[in-house]
Every structure is written in C-alpha cells, then in structure tokens.
Write an enzyme that holds these catalytic residues in place. Structure first.
Site, short mmCIF file in Angstrom:
data_model
loop_
_atom_site.label_atom_id
_atom_site.label_comp_id
_atom_site.label_asym_id
_atom_site.label_seq_id
_atom_site.Cartn_x
_atom_site.Cartn_y
_atom_site.Cartn_z
N LEU A 8 0.84 -1.19 0.00
CA LEU A 8 0.00 0.00 0.00
C LEU A 8 0.88 1.25 0.00
O LEU A 8 1.64 1.49 0.94
CB LEU A 8 -0.92 0.00 1.23
CG LEU A 8 -1.77 -1.27 1.44
CD1 LEU A 8 -2.67 -1.09 2.65
CD2 LEU A 8 -2.57 -1.61 0.20
N ARG A 15 1.90 14.43 6.69
CA ARG A 15 2.68 14.70 7.90
C ARG A 15 4.18 14.83 7.61
O ARG A 15 4.94 15.31 8.46
CB ARG A 15 2.44 13.61 8.95
CG ARG A 15 1.15 13.80 9.72
CD ARG A 15 0.99 12.76 10.80
NE ARG A 15 0.52 11.49 10.27
CZ ARG A 15 0.44 10.36 10.96
NH1 ARG A 15 0.82 10.34 12.23
NH2 ARG A 15 -0.01 9.25 10.40
N GLY A 145 -3.74 2.62 18.05
CA GLY A 145 -4.86 1.76 18.42
C GLY A 145 -4.36 0.53 19.14
O GLY A 145 -3.24 0.07 18.91
N ASN A 231 5.96 8.30 9.25
CA ASN A 231 4.95 9.27 8.85
C ASN A 231 5.43 10.71 8.95
O ASN A 231 4.73 11.63 8.54
CB ASN A 231 3.69 9.11 9.70
CG ASN A 231 2.99 7.79 9.43
OD1 ASN A 231 2.51 7.55 8.33
ND2 ASN A 231 2.96 6.92 10.42
N ARG A 318 34.52 12.75 -5.01
CA ARG A 318 33.21 12.90 -5.63
C ARG A 318 32.97 11.77 -6.65
O ARG A 318 33.87 10.96 -6.91
CB ARG A 318 33.11 14.28 -6.28
CG ARG A 318 33.02 15.41 -5.25
CD ARG A 318 33.25 16.77 -5.84
NE ARG A 318 32.32 17.04 -6.93
CZ ARG A 318 32.46 18.07 -7.77
NH1 ARG A 318 33.50 18.89 -7.66
NH2 ARG A 318 31.58 18.27 -8.73
N ALA A 363 50.99 20.62 -3.09
CA ALA A 363 49.89 21.35 -2.44
C ALA A 363 49.38 22.46 -3.35
O ALA A 363 50.15 23.15 -4.01
CB ALA A 363 50.37 21.94 -1.12
N ASN A 369 39.33 22.31 -15.13
CA ASN A 369 38.64 21.42 -16.07
C ASN A 369 37.41 22.04 -16.71
O ASN A 369 36.84 21.48 -17.64
CB ASN A 369 38.24 20.12 -15.37
CG ASN A 369 37.36 20.38 -14.14
OD1 ASN A 369 37.48 21.41 -13.49
ND2 ASN A 369 36.50 19.44 -13.83
N ARG A 423 56.78 31.40 -14.91
CA ARG A 423 56.78 32.32 -13.77
C ARG A 423 57.24 33.69 -14.23
O ARG A 423 58.12 33.81 -15.08
CB ARG A 423 57.79 31.86 -12.70
CG ARG A 423 57.28 30.88 -11.71
CD ARG A 423 58.31 30.65 -10.62
NE ARG A 423 58.26 29.25 -10.20
CZ ARG A 423 59.30 28.56 -9.83
NH1 ARG A 423 60.52 29.10 -9.85
NH2 ARG A 423 59.17 27.31 -9.45
#
Length: 445
Positions: A8, A15, A145, A231, A318, A363, A369, A423
């Site tokens: 179901l 909610r 219930g 819920n 990633r 570093a 890209n 450089r």
C-alpha cells in the site's frame, strides 16, 4: 507457501510536510518503498503496488530501480474517490472485488515500512488461517490503536480515541501487516462499509467481520524495529538510525574495522572487500566500493572505487573516481578521476583527470577542467612531479617523466622529459616596504 504481496503506497503523506512523495523519502540512500519492494521480491514472484497521490513519479522511480524485476511487479491506481482508505486500496470494480493476484495467499505490506526484512516476514508465510494480523508491543503506545487478544486470538482493534483507561493500559498494537487467504478477501472485502467519520474503507474492519463470523484471527508477534512506520521526518530519522546500525554491524561482521561506528554514515549500496579500516566521521555514499583501504577521519566518498589506498583525513572523493594504490591527503578533492599509484598529499582539486603511477601532486594544484561551457580532461603520465600551486588548464596532456615547477600555469601539452615552468621573474625592490607603508622613513634611508 506461495504468496502474492500487495504494498500500500497510495497515501498523501501530509505529515512529512514535503512536496516529495512520502514513500520516496530516502533512508541510507534508498527510497522507503524500494526497501519494501526489495524484500518482497525475495519471497514472492507476484508483487502489486497500489498508488494514488504522485502515482506517476513513484511508478517511474520503482521502474528505474527495479527494472530487472518488472515482470513480477504490477501497479494499480486506487479509485480514491470511490474506494478511499486502506481497505479501499484492495478494491476494484463496482462490486468491490479484490485486486487480481496470482496466489491463494496474500500478504499486505505498507510502503512506509523500510525496515522490514525477508526474515521478519517469514512468520506470515507459515500462517495457517484465513486471516492473521501482525502485532507488536510498545513500552509507550500513546497515539496507537490497541489490539485486544483473548485466548491467543485477536478479538478487536480499538482506536485510542475510543479506548477506556483499561484499554489504554494495554501495550499491544497493530503492526499494519496482514495475511489473508484470497477466498476470505473475495467473501468479506465487498462487505466492508464506509460508515465512519472519515467515510473510508478500513482493513481493520475485516478483523471485526472475521470474529463476528467465528473465524479465528491469530496474532503474529513481530519485532517493532522491523515494522516501524514512517509518517514524519522525525520518524524518518529514527528509521535511518536503525538502518545505519544494521549496515554498520553487517560491515563489521564482514571484517571491516570501524572506529566510533556510531559517527560513520554509509548507504545500502556501499560494499567492502579485504582489509578495510574506517575512521570516525566518514561518509560513504551511493555505490562506493572500498577494497583493502584505510579511510581516515571525516572523509567523504561518493559513488567511487577505492582500492589499496589511504584516503584523508578530510578528503572529498566525488562521483566516478577510481583510485588504486594511492595516497590522497587532507583537503584534497577529486571528481571523475582515475589515479593509480599517485600521491596527492594536501590542498588540491583534481577533476576529470587521469594520473599515472609514481606521480606526485603538490599542495594547491588544480586541474582547471571547466571553461564555462564544457568539462575537459587532463591526462598525466607516470613519474610526473607537479610543484605546489600549479594550475593545469585542460584539455591537457602531460607525458611521463615531466617536472612542473611550482607556481606554473600550464596551458600547453608537455612531452617526456620536459621541465615546465611559467613564472614572472622575481624582483626585489630595495626599501619597497618603507616606500609603501612609511614614505617619510624611506626618504631618510
């Protein structure tokens, strides 16, 4: 016993306070409804999913995720205007006939119960009665219930708003899972009435019909952790906590070392092989594969394969990365890249690239890209030394045995053996500091 399963999934899920259909909310990377379908397929070749709200979106999701089993899955659109409610979800036609199913026994599940397992459903498969009801006990059953059980039979289900203090003291509640014989539903489903405040047809009313006709309704006690309904987003988070514990336990049983496992997040598609070690705060998403690798604290890996490598701490891998025999250090980000035998110790972005064995990434190195319109690749050979703070502007090919000086902005391909350097010549201006900050003192020098 052979069983048809009806799931179901027609409710609005108001909610959840979300535009996303409730049953498509995810825990550990997978939609709730998909968990129910996955476990149902382990015990049945005849799955029926009843939809109404957002039916097209839900149907498309399930067709995509379970495309190899579509011959076993049938979708039904509930006639919500004519037959609302949980009982109405099983009805069709003018005479309230039951949905057409293949087998003589029918198991009713809910699409918002993502924690069910094949093993937790096996008790329903051995039921030898026309109708049986799943129940469990809660220490605090407030809001639910209560199920009245006499002489090992369910005699009544009483909603909390209608319950006396004595009934409210009971702790047995309806799990919302049923098993029926087809002939029982064919006989009693047309007898359901919508004579209630909500004007809906309820499955729970079948219990009353059974007892009034002297048909035994045995309770099947189940583990509440497996039959937790979701819920709200609070309940979603609680269900995910249970699933995470399950996934972590499974990984550690397979031999994975997890430090402070309660801090580690992983999804159902994640797999491990060989000797693996996972440190605190690690997040593993999608179809990630970890093979003989050490993932250090607070690293994030998405839909990638890591083999014979050390990752992190605080690295971000990633999707679509394949990393083998490499060291990826802190604050290094990779995307859609293949690295084999590479060292990238810290503070780099390596996107859409391939790097060969023996290469070292200094570093602050960046593969540039994206040109604003399209992504481009950087191909780097073996034994390439890339000095710190270099920018590699793709598309770019760098042969093996190349030295790239620190601070280089590289826009042209390099052949084997090259020293690449770009450089501006350094100039030291005498007394430039004083001329800039304290001109009066500079004049005295």
């Amino acid at each position: 016993m052979p069983v048809s399963i009806i799931i179901l999934a027609a409710g609005a899920g108001s909610r959840m306070r979300s535009s996303l259909p409730k049953v498509l909310h995810k825990i550990c990377g997978q939609a709730m409804l998909s968990y129910s379908v996955t476990e149902a397929l382990k015990i049945s070749d005849d799955i029926h999913i009843v939809l109404f709200f957002h039916h097209q979106k839900i149907r498309e999701y399930i067709q995509n995720i379970h495309q190899n089993d579509l011959n076993k899955i049938t979708f039904h659109l509930q006639n919500h205007s004519k037959y609302p409610g949980t009982g109405g979800a099983l009805m069709q036609g003018d005479d309230q006939k039951c949905l057409p199913v293949k087998h003589d026994n029918i198991l009713i599940l809910n699409g918002d119960m993502p924690l069910i397992t094949k093993e937790s459903l096996e008790g329903f498969l051995t039921a030898r009665s026309s109708i049986a009801l799943g129940v469990f006990e809660l220490t605090n059953p407030h809001g639910y219930g209560r199920v009245i059980i006499k002489d090992d039979k369910v005699s009544q289900i009483i909603e909390e708003k209608d319950a006396s203090p004595a009934i409210k003291a009971l702790k047995t509640i309806n799990a919302g899972v049923y098993v029926f014989e087809k002939k029982f539903l064919q006989t009693y489903l047309p007898k359901l009435k919508d004579t209630n405040a909500q004007k809906e047809y309820y499955l729970t009313d079948l219990i009353d019909l059974a007892t009034k006709n002297h048909i035994d309704v045995p309770p099947i006690f189940v583990n509440p952790k497996h039959f937790m309904g979701v819920n709200s987003k609070l309940e979603l988070s609680k269900a995910q906590d249970v699933m995470l514990e399950r996934l972590r336990d499974q990984a550690m049983e397979q031999g994975v070392i997890m430090h402070a496992p309660q801090t580690i997040y992983l999804e159902t598609g994640v797999s491990f092989a060989g000797e693996c070690e996972i440190e605190p705060g690690v997040c593993l998403y999608g179809q990630t594969k970890i093979i003989n690798s050490h993932i250090k604290a607070h690293s994030v890996i998405e839909d990638s394969t890591i083999e014979d490598s050390h990752i992190g701490p605080m690295a971000h891998i990633r999707p679509k990365c394949n990393i083998s025999q490499s060291h990826i250090g802190n604050f290094v980000e990779l995307k859609a890249s293949k690295l084999s035998g590479v060292k990238a110790g810290h503070l780099s972005y390596l996107g859409d690239c391939e790097i060969g064995a023996g290469s070292n990434v200094g570093a602050g190195v960046i593969t540039c890209n994206y040109d604003g319109k399209a992504k481009h690749k950087t191909i780097i050979g073996k034994n390439v030394f890339i000095g710190s703070d270099s920018q590699l502007v793709a598309p770019l090919k760098i042969a093996s045995n190349v030295l790239i000086g620190s601070g280089t902005t590289m826009t042209k391909d390099a052949k084997e053996g090259d020293l690449v350097i770009s450089r501006v010549r350094q100039e030291n201006k005498s007394w430039g500091f004083y001329k800039f900050f304290t001109p009066d003192q500079a004049d005295k020098k």
